[in-house]
Write an enzyme that holds these catalytic residues in place. Structure first.
Site, short mmCIF file in Angstrom:
data_model
loop_
_atom_site.label_atom_id
_atom_site.label_comp_id
_atom_site.label_asym_id
_atom_site.label_seq_id
_atom_site.Cartn_x
_atom_site.Cartn_y
_atom_site.Cartn_z
N GLY A 120 0.76 -1.25 0.00
CA GLY A 120 0.00 0.00 0.00
C GLY A 120 0.79 1.30 0.00
N ASP B 254 0.63 3.17 4.20
CA ASP B 254 -0.48 3.93 3.64
C ASP B 254 -1.48 4.34 4.73
OD1 ASP B 254 -1.20 1.29 4.09
OD2 ASP B 254 -2.17 0.98 2.15
N ASP C 52 -4.47 1.34 10.85
CA ASP C 52 -5.83 0.87 11.07
C ASP C 52 -5.88 0.20 12.46
OD1 ASP C 52 -8.51 0.30 10.15
OD2 ASP C 52 -7.87 -1.69 9.54
N ARG D 220 -5.38 0.46 -6.80
CA ARG D 220 -4.22 1.12 -6.18
C ARG D 220 -3.75 2.29 -7.03
NH1 ARG D 220 -2.23 -2.28 -2.10
NH2 ARG D 220 -2.49 -4.51 -2.45
P1 XMP Z 1 -3.39 -2.46 10.38
O1 XMP Z 1 -4.77 -2.94 10.72
O2 XMP Z 1 -2.38 -3.53 10.52
O3 XMP Z 1 -3.59 -2.17 8.87
O4 XMP Z 1 -3.04 -1.15 11.05
C1 XMP Z 1 -2.70 -1.69 8.03
C2 XMP Z 1 -2.99 -2.26 6.68
O5 XMP Z 1 -4.37 -2.60 6.52
C3 XMP Z 1 -4.81 -2.28 5.24
N1 XMP Z 1 -6.00 -1.40 5.36
C4 XMP Z 1 -6.72 -0.93 4.35
N2 XMP Z 1 -6.57 -1.09 3.03
N3 XMP Z 1 -8.42 0.32 2.64
C5 XMP Z 1 -7.44 -0.47 2.19
O6 XMP Z 1 -7.31 -0.61 0.98
C6 XMP Z 1 -8.64 0.55 3.96
O7 XMP Z 1 -9.54 1.29 4.33
C7 XMP Z 1 -7.73 -0.13 4.85
N4 XMP Z 1 -7.62 -0.14 6.20
C8 XMP Z 1 -6.55 -0.93 6.45
C9 XMP Z 1 -3.65 -1.61 4.56
O8 XMP Z 1 -3.02 -2.55 3.73
C10 XMP Z 1 -2.70 -1.21 5.65
O9 XMP Z 1 -1.35 -1.25 5.24
#
Ligand code: XMP
Length: 180
Positions: free
Chosen positions: A44, A103, A106, A168
């Site tokens: 990402g 990117d 989350d 992407r």
């Molecule tokens: P965590 O949950 O580990 O997430 O903090 C990080 C990764 O989760 C993906 N991610 C998303 N990808 N739209 C996306 O396309 C979203 O809204 C989203 N939220 C989390 C992303 O790969 C990120 O690196």
């Protein structure tokens, strides 16, 4: 022809560019005069890292650049909860100052895993930078040092972010509309 999911623009190209300039303003004095390694978390972060490093260049900051592939999402919008290294970085991080780029922050699992991993490998200092932050979704307590935009809990695509490995390439960030 693959149909795009219905989506609406959240941050257009101009808004993203302006925010990246501000971020560079925030971070440049922390990063200057250091032997800096920028590590993008794939997949990402590729577009964000590409734009960010070109603006760092204009501030005479010249990092080494490498990538690590971490996986936690296995299709759709659902996280598996587990983060694994699918492809390691090849740079030696011992004693180095790192700038980790992702990117979106989350649940926090990805950056938390990456930070611990690189500290274990001997990095001396790690700063983290994300374009987007969804604090509502946090499972692991993690705050990034530099955040582009804080957003609500909506699934976003574009500018490196995918929906089932697609979209992407969009030069802007959009919110996916849930289908009824
Ligand atoms: P965590 O949950 O580990 O997430 O903090 C990080 C990764 O989760 C993906 N991610 C998303 N990808 N739209 C996306 O396309 C979203 O809204 C989203 N939220 C989390 C992303 O790969 C990120 O690196």
């Amino acid at each position: 022809m693959i149909p795009h999911p219905i989506h609406e623009t959240l941050f257009d190209e101009d808004t993203i560019h302006k925010r990246i300039l501000e971020l560079v303003g925030e971070m440049k004095d922390d990063l200057r005069d250091r032997d800096l390694i920028m590590i993008g978390i794939l997949r990402g972060s590729f577009m964000f890292l590409a734009d960010l490093c070109r603006e760092l260049y204009r501030e005479q900051i010249h990092p080494s650049i490498d990538f690590i592939t971490l996986e936690s999402y296995y299709g759709g919008t659902e996280s598996s909860g587990e983060v694994r290294i699918a492809k390691d970085a090849s740079v030696n991080v011992e004693g180095a100052h790192l700038l980790l780029i992702d990117d979106i922050l989350d649940t926090g699992r990805t950056l938390d895993t990456a930070e611990k991993y690189f500290f274990n490998k001997g990095a001396e200092q790690i700063k983290t930078c994300v374009l987007l932050d969804k604090p509502e979704r946090r499972v692991v307590p993690f705050e990034a040092d530099y955040v582009g935009f804080t957003i609500e809990n909506r699934f976003v695509i574009g500018y490196g972010l995918d929906y089932d490995s697609r979209f992407r390439e969009l030069p802007y960030i959009a919110v996916v509309q849930e289908e009824n």
